[in-house]
Design a protein around this motif. Sequence first.
Motif, PDB file in Angstrom:
ATOM      1  N   MET A   1       0.852  -1.187   0.000  1.00 22.87           N
ATOM      2  CA  MET A   1       0.000   0.000   0.000  1.00 22.87           C
ATOM      3  C   MET A   1       0.889   1.240   0.000  1.00 22.87           C
ATOM      4  O   MET A   1       2.054   1.183   0.363  1.00 22.87           O
ATOM      5  CB  MET A   1      -0.895  -0.016   1.234  1.00 22.87           C
ATOM      6  CG  MET A   1      -1.704  -1.286   1.321  1.00 22.87           C
ATOM      7  SD  MET A   1      -2.667  -1.430   2.827  1.00 22.87           S
ATOM      8  CE  MET A   1      -4.136  -0.548   2.386  1.00 22.87           C
TER       9      MET A   1
ATOM     10  N   LEU B   1       0.675   7.017   2.120  1.00 24.39           N
ATOM     11  CA  LEU B   1      -0.502   7.712   2.628  1.00 24.39           C
ATOM     12  C   LEU B   1      -1.535   6.708   3.141  1.00 24.39           C
ATOM     13  O   LEU B   1      -2.116   6.884   4.213  1.00 24.39           O
ATOM     14  CB  LEU B   1      -1.105   8.584   1.522  1.00 24.39           C
ATOM     15  CG  LEU B   1      -2.272   9.468   1.959  1.00 24.39           C
ATOM     16  CD1 LEU B   1      -1.805  10.504   2.960  1.00 24.39           C
ATOM     17  CD2 LEU B   1      -2.893  10.170   0.763  1.00 24.39           C
ATOM     18  N   GLU B   2      -1.732   5.637   2.393  1.00 28.80           N
ATOM     19  CA  GLU B   2      -2.706   4.623   2.826  1.00 28.80           C
ATOM     20  C   GLU B   2      -2.287   3.983   4.146  1.00 28.80           C
ATOM     21  O   GLU B   2      -3.122   3.670   4.990  1.00 28.80           O
ATOM     22  CB  GLU B   2      -2.874   3.551   1.745  1.00 28.80           C
ATOM     23  CG  GLU B   2      -3.728   4.008   0.590  1.00 28.80           C
ATOM     24  CD  GLU B   2      -3.718   3.029  -0.575  1.00 28.80           C
ATOM     25  OE1 GLU B   2      -4.767   2.857  -1.191  1.00 28.80           O
ATOM     26  OE2 GLU B   2      -2.652   2.445  -0.857  1.00 28.80           O
TER      27      GLU B   2
ATOM     28  N   ILE C   1      -4.653   3.959   7.462  1.00 35.22           N
ATOM     29  CA  ILE C   1      -5.074   2.809   8.249  1.00 35.22           C
ATOM     30  C   ILE C   1      -4.903   3.095   9.730  1.00 35.22           C
ATOM     31  O   ILE C   1      -5.711   2.675  10.562  1.00 35.22           O
ATOM     32  CB  ILE C   1      -4.295   1.552   7.825  1.00 35.22           C
ATOM     33  CG1 ILE C   1      -4.839   1.079   6.495  1.00 35.22           C
ATOM     34  CG2 ILE C   1      -4.429   0.439   8.858  1.00 35.22           C
ATOM     35  CD1 ILE C   1      -4.021   0.033   5.839  1.00 35.22           C
TER      36      ILE C   1
ATOM     37  N   ARG D   1     -22.209   5.951   0.789  1.00 38.31           N
ATOM     38  CA  ARG D   1     -21.326   7.113   0.710  1.00 38.31           C
ATOM     39  C   ARG D   1     -22.101   8.405   0.967  1.00 38.31           C
ATOM     40  O   ARG D   1     -22.147   9.302   0.123  1.00 38.31           O
ATOM     41  CB  ARG D   1     -20.625   7.151  -0.645  1.00 38.31           C
ATOM     42  CG  ARG D   1     -19.225   7.730  -0.539  1.00 38.31           C
ATOM     43  CD  ARG D   1     -18.489   7.661  -1.821  1.00 38.31           C
ATOM     44  NE  ARG D   1     -17.739   6.429  -1.971  1.00 38.31           N
ATOM     45  CZ  ARG D   1     -16.951   6.166  -3.007  1.00 38.31           C
ATOM     46  NH1 ARG D   1     -16.819   7.010  -3.974  1.00 38.31           N
ATOM     47  NH2 ARG D   1     -16.288   5.037  -3.076  1.00 38.31           N
TER      48      ARG D   1
ATOM     49  N   ASN E   1       2.337   9.043  -2.320  1.00 37.51           N
ATOM     50  CA  ASN E   1       1.737   8.075  -3.231  1.00 37.51           C
ATOM     51  C   ASN E   1       2.700   6.971  -3.650  1.00 37.51           C
ATOM     52  O   ASN E   1       2.471   6.253  -4.612  1.00 37.51           O
ATOM     53  CB  ASN E   1       1.181   8.787  -4.463  1.00 37.51           C
ATOM     54  CG  ASN E   1      -0.132   9.467  -4.155  1.00 37.51           C
ATOM     55  OD1 ASN E   1      -1.048   8.836  -3.645  1.00 37.51           O
ATOM     56  ND2 ASN E   1      -0.210  10.753  -4.418  1.00 37.51           N
TER      57      ASN E   1
ATOM     58  N   ASN F   1     -12.664   1.358  -1.589  1.00 32.87           N
ATOM     59  CA  ASN F   1     -12.096   2.653  -1.213  1.00 32.87           C
ATOM     60  C   ASN F   1     -12.750   3.211   0.033  1.00 32.87           C
ATOM     61  O   ASN F   1     -13.174   4.343   0.066  1.00 32.87           O
ATOM     62  CB  ASN F   1     -12.267   3.652  -2.361  1.00 32.87           C
ATOM     63  CG  ASN F   1     -11.479   3.231  -3.554  1.00 32.87           C
ATOM     64  OD1 ASN F   1     -10.330   2.818  -3.430  1.00 32.87           O
ATOM     65  ND2 ASN F   1     -12.092   3.294  -4.715  1.00 32.87           N
TER      66      ASN F   1
ATOM     67  N   ARG G   1      -9.875  -0.667   3.356  1.00 34.90           N
ATOM     68  CA  ARG G   1      -8.493  -0.464   3.799  1.00 34.90           C
ATOM     69  C   ARG G   1      -8.137  -1.436   4.907  1.00 34.90           C
ATOM     70  O   ARG G   1      -7.044  -2.010   4.928  1.00 34.90           O
ATOM     71  CB  ARG G   1      -8.307   0.967   4.295  1.00 34.90           C
ATOM     72  CG  ARG G   1      -8.095   1.978   3.215  1.00 34.90           C
ATOM     73  CD  ARG G   1      -7.501   3.246   3.788  1.00 34.90           C
ATOM     74  NE  ARG G   1      -8.337   3.831   4.822  1.00 34.90           N
ATOM     75  CZ  ARG G   1      -9.322   4.689   4.589  1.00 34.90           C
ATOM     76  NH1 ARG G   1      -9.593   5.042   3.358  1.00 34.90           N
ATOM     77  NH2 ARG G   1     -10.029   5.177   5.573  1.00 34.90           N
TER      78      ARG G   1
ATOM     79  N   GLU H   1      -7.378  -4.794   3.526  1.00 37.51           N
ATOM     80  CA  GLU H   1      -6.076  -4.853   2.871  1.00 37.51           C
ATOM     81  C   GLU H   1      -4.945  -4.873   3.891  1.00 37.51           C
ATOM     82  O   GLU H   1      -3.952  -5.578   3.716  1.00 37.51           O
ATOM     83  CB  GLU H   1      -5.908  -3.668   1.929  1.00 37.51           C
ATOM     84  CG  GLU H   1      -6.656  -3.875   0.635  1.00 37.51           C
ATOM     85  CD  GLU H   1      -6.103  -2.990  -0.457  1.00 37.51           C
ATOM     86  OE1 GLU H   1      -5.103  -3.373  -1.069  1.00 37.51           O
ATOM     87  OE2 GLU H   1      -6.661  -1.909  -0.671  1.00 37.51           O
TER      88      GLU H   1
ATOM     89  N   ARG I   1      -2.676   1.177  -7.496  1.00 36.22           N
ATOM     90  CA  ARG I   1      -2.974   1.826  -6.223  1.00 36.22           C
ATOM     91  C   ARG I   1      -3.666   3.144  -6.502  1.00 36.22           C
ATOM     92  O   ARG I   1      -3.377   3.815  -7.489  1.00 36.22           O
ATOM     93  CB  ARG I   1      -1.701   2.106  -5.425  1.00 36.22           C
ATOM     94  CG  ARG I   1      -0.896   0.925  -5.112  1.00 36.22           C
ATOM     95  CD  ARG I   1      -1.281   0.095  -3.940  1.00 36.22           C
ATOM     96  NE  ARG I   1      -2.373   0.462  -3.103  1.00 36.22           N
ATOM     97  CZ  ARG I   1      -3.107  -0.445  -2.463  1.00 36.22           C
ATOM     98  NH1 ARG I   1      -2.891  -1.723  -2.629  1.00 36.22           N
ATOM     99  NH2 ARG I   1      -4.058  -0.072  -1.658  1.00 36.22           N
ATOM    100  N   LYS I   2      -4.563   3.488  -5.622  1.00 35.65           N
ATOM    101  CA  LYS I   2      -5.250   4.762  -5.775  1.00 35.65           C
ATOM    102  C   LYS I   2      -4.255   5.892  -5.543  1.00 35.65           C
ATOM    103  O   LYS I   2      -3.440   5.826  -4.627  1.00 35.65           O
ATOM    104  CB  LYS I   2      -6.382   4.847  -4.752  1.00 35.65           C
ATOM    105  CG  LYS I   2      -7.308   5.984  -5.043  1.00 35.65           C
ATOM    106  CD  LYS I   2      -8.489   5.969  -4.108  1.00 35.65           C
ATOM    107  CE  LYS I   2      -9.095   7.344  -4.151  1.00 35.65           C
ATOM    108  NZ  LYS I   2     -10.484   7.409  -4.159  1.00 35.65           N
ATOM    109  N   HIS I   3      -4.300   6.877  -6.407  1.00 38.75           N
ATOM    110  CA  HIS I   3      -3.389   8.009  -6.286  1.00 38.75           C
ATOM    111  C   HIS I   3      -4.161   9.173  -5.670  1.00 38.75           C
ATOM    112  O   HIS I   3      -5.153   9.619  -6.217  1.00 38.75           O
ATOM    113  CB  HIS I   3      -2.867   8.384  -7.681  1.00 38.75           C
ATOM    114  CG  HIS I   3      -1.714   9.312  -7.645  1.00 38.75           C
ATOM    115  ND1 HIS I   3      -0.416   8.886  -7.765  1.00 38.75           N
ATOM    116  CD2 HIS I   3      -1.663  10.642  -7.475  1.00 38.75           C
ATOM    117  CE1 HIS I   3       0.387   9.925  -7.673  1.00 38.75           C
ATOM    118  NE2 HIS I   3      -0.343  10.998  -7.506  1.00 38.75           N
ATOM    119  N   TYR I   4      -3.701   9.614  -4.531  1.00 37.21           N
ATOM    120  CA  TYR I   4      -4.411  10.705  -3.868  1.00 37.21           C
ATOM    121  C   TYR I   4      -3.753  12.017  -4.241  1.00 37.21           C
ATOM    122  O   TYR I   4      -2.547  12.169  -4.106  1.00 37.21           O
ATOM    123  CB  TYR I   4      -4.373  10.542  -2.359  1.00 37.21           C
ATOM    124  CG  TYR I   4      -5.170   9.369  -1.854  1.00 37.21           C
ATOM    125  CD1 TYR I   4      -6.505   9.525  -1.509  1.00 37.21           C
ATOM    126  CD2 TYR I   4      -4.597   8.115  -1.735  1.00 37.21           C
ATOM    127  CE1 TYR I   4      -7.244   8.454  -1.046  1.00 37.21           C
ATOM    128  CE2 TYR I   4      -5.332   7.040  -1.279  1.00 37.21           C
ATOM    129  CZ  TYR I   4      -6.657   7.216  -0.939  1.00 37.21           C
ATOM    130  OH  TYR I   4      -7.379   6.151  -0.479  1.00 37.21           O
ATOM    131  N   THR I   5      -4.561  12.930  -4.726  1.00 38.38           N
ATOM    132  CA  THR I   5      -4.013  14.256  -4.966  1.00 38.38           C
ATOM    133  C   THR I   5      -4.463  15.146  -3.820  1.00 38.38           C
ATOM    134  O   THR I   5      -5.636  15.143  -3.451  1.00 38.38           O
ATOM    135  CB  THR I   5      -4.519  14.851  -6.293  1.00 38.38           C
ATOM    136  OG1 THR I   5      -5.914  14.554  -6.383  1.00 38.38           O
ATOM    137  CG2 THR I   5      -3.799  14.249  -7.469  1.00 38.38           C
TER     138      THR I   5
END
Lengths: 259, 403
Positions: free
Chosen positions: A100, A103-104, A108, A124, A153, B265, B270, B273, B391-395
């Motif tokens: 991961m 940031l992820e 967590i 959501r 990232n 997401n 999370r 994962e 992977r998700k890219h966070y801006t």
Amino acid sequence: MSDTILDIRNFSMIFGGLHAVNCVNIHIDKCEIVALIGPNGAGKTTLFNCITGLYTPTEGDITVYNSNKKTVRINGLNPNKITELGLARTFQNIRLFNSMTALENVMIGCHTRLKAGILGAILRDGKTRAEEQGVIDTSMGILKKLKLERYANETASNLPYGPQRLLEIARAMATEPQLLLLDEPAAGMNLAETKRLDYIISKIRDEEQITILLIEHDMNLVMSIAERIYVLDYGELIAEGTPAEIKANPAVIKAYLGE
Amino acid sequence: MKASFFKTLRTTLLNALWMMLITFPIMVIKVKPRESLVSWRWMNLLWVGIGTFSLSWIWRYLLSRRDKGSKLNAGRGREVLGLLWGKKKIRAVLLAALTLLVIWFPWIVNLYQVGIITSGLMFVILGLGLNIVIGYGGLLHLGYAAFYAMGAYNYALMYLYWGMQFWLALPLGAVSGALFGILIGFPVLRLRGDYLAIVTLAFGEIMRLLLLNLSDFTKGAEGIAQIPRAAFIRALSLQEATNYLFYICAVLVAFSIFIIRRLENSRIGRALEAMREDEIAAQSMGINLTRNKLITFALGAFWAGLAGVILAAKTTYINPGSFTLLESVMILVAVVLGGMGSIPGVILGALLVTLIPEYFRALSDYRMLMFGVVLVIMPIFRPRGIIPKLRKHYTVKEVDCSS
């Protein structure tokens, strides 16, 4: 003793016939930086694992004093419960969530402080979205504090060694702890990185009011930031005191520091 | 360059010689006991040699290409696609085109095709469900067909005893699948990896054997026949009923993609994962392992239950033979082939696994052989699946973050 945050009494951990830690008393006050030192195999990490719930102590009491003066005996609680009570740790052998992003990993850490469930995730709704945005912002804020934002990232396993160690601290901080347990944070770091770590640890304590208990072999780091030091040897507590006292203590010099 | 060429030549030649040697007894010597004759088929030896030599050469060429990093190009294609997908207008157009295609599809092909594609879509739902367990939760589950059977038998039995309708059975099947998932989850909470795989495999078999042997209740090997197709406001002809089920399947696939993407997401996604990556660290970060493992099993089983009900309505006949270990393994292959944890990957994988055997019926005897070849090739050339997870890219906006 009124502002004690963690109190360990008559604590022993026995694996089969091995007394890994034997009848140890430790107490930590709020906003202290306390170091735990001792030769390899002295039982330092075992103590950490007991405090954070990975092991259940054989004897003794570990008590946490919550911010709202609630006392909780945490022997044998699940690690996630202990994290909820405000204890967070890092690991001696880095245990990041490798595939991961940085940031992820930090996101967590926020897990216990969030509420969104399955239904929230599917629908959501406004609340969940706000919470989710909040997580990203807080996590990014923590990364910035530790100067890790450029890795945000990047996959955790691709980070250099020093930043990986810092990321573990960042992740632990995301759980909003009162007491942060650092297991050899400077291991494998070079001189410049250790210096920065010294600065970061003091900053975390001063700015966030987080109490810190650390295990470390780098004596320069320990002597410069710790306010009190406990010395373990063969599972026994052989000394306790300020860095100056420890440096002068003959038992410690004999067992660990050397002539 | 030249040295490496000769080295390759030498190894390929050696490979060919070795292969000729070990296949010699079966390819060359042929004993005819009746005529007490031995015929020596030397030509075969030549063919084995040439075949092995060229295959080995191609293999080496592909390996060297992989090492040079020709993956870069594939990555770029993916990036362009991602960029297009990221643009809202283009995405809307693409989605609209896809929807139109799905609506039109039954009218431009024959009944047989619609049936095949419907099975493919069912498999997509199964794959997406198993992907939650394996791809996100990291729990190797080999008894997934048990949940599938749960859904199918739920509908069949409830119809048999109470005359249950399809539309009521659909949610009930899914929910009972999820409950069954939790039930199975409890005893295996402490297991991981190989041990978990063995236990779940056993559960899958237990389920099948129960269905087979509780013959008073489930009709055993005889199976349950004449299960009604999906009900509509009026009676439907076979053609219409098939098309109808195709539409239902398509909508359910869209529904599952929508839900699973959102779960992925989120805080729950999370947590799953994190659990896959490192259980001890996840626990220390405040993640309740028990709870999250049960959630994983329940979420995975939910989709299997759903697909099971559709299967019963599609084939109108079910028996325990449809839920063997092979079925579980096929779903697993779909997930691993497509790319664990990657939704587009799993969709592609599931379609490949179901459609290729259907369209190449002539080769169906070699199906297992093909799987073997794929399972050898995939980990070498695309270890993370055909379409690996991105992977998700966070801006993050650079404004007021540090205060």
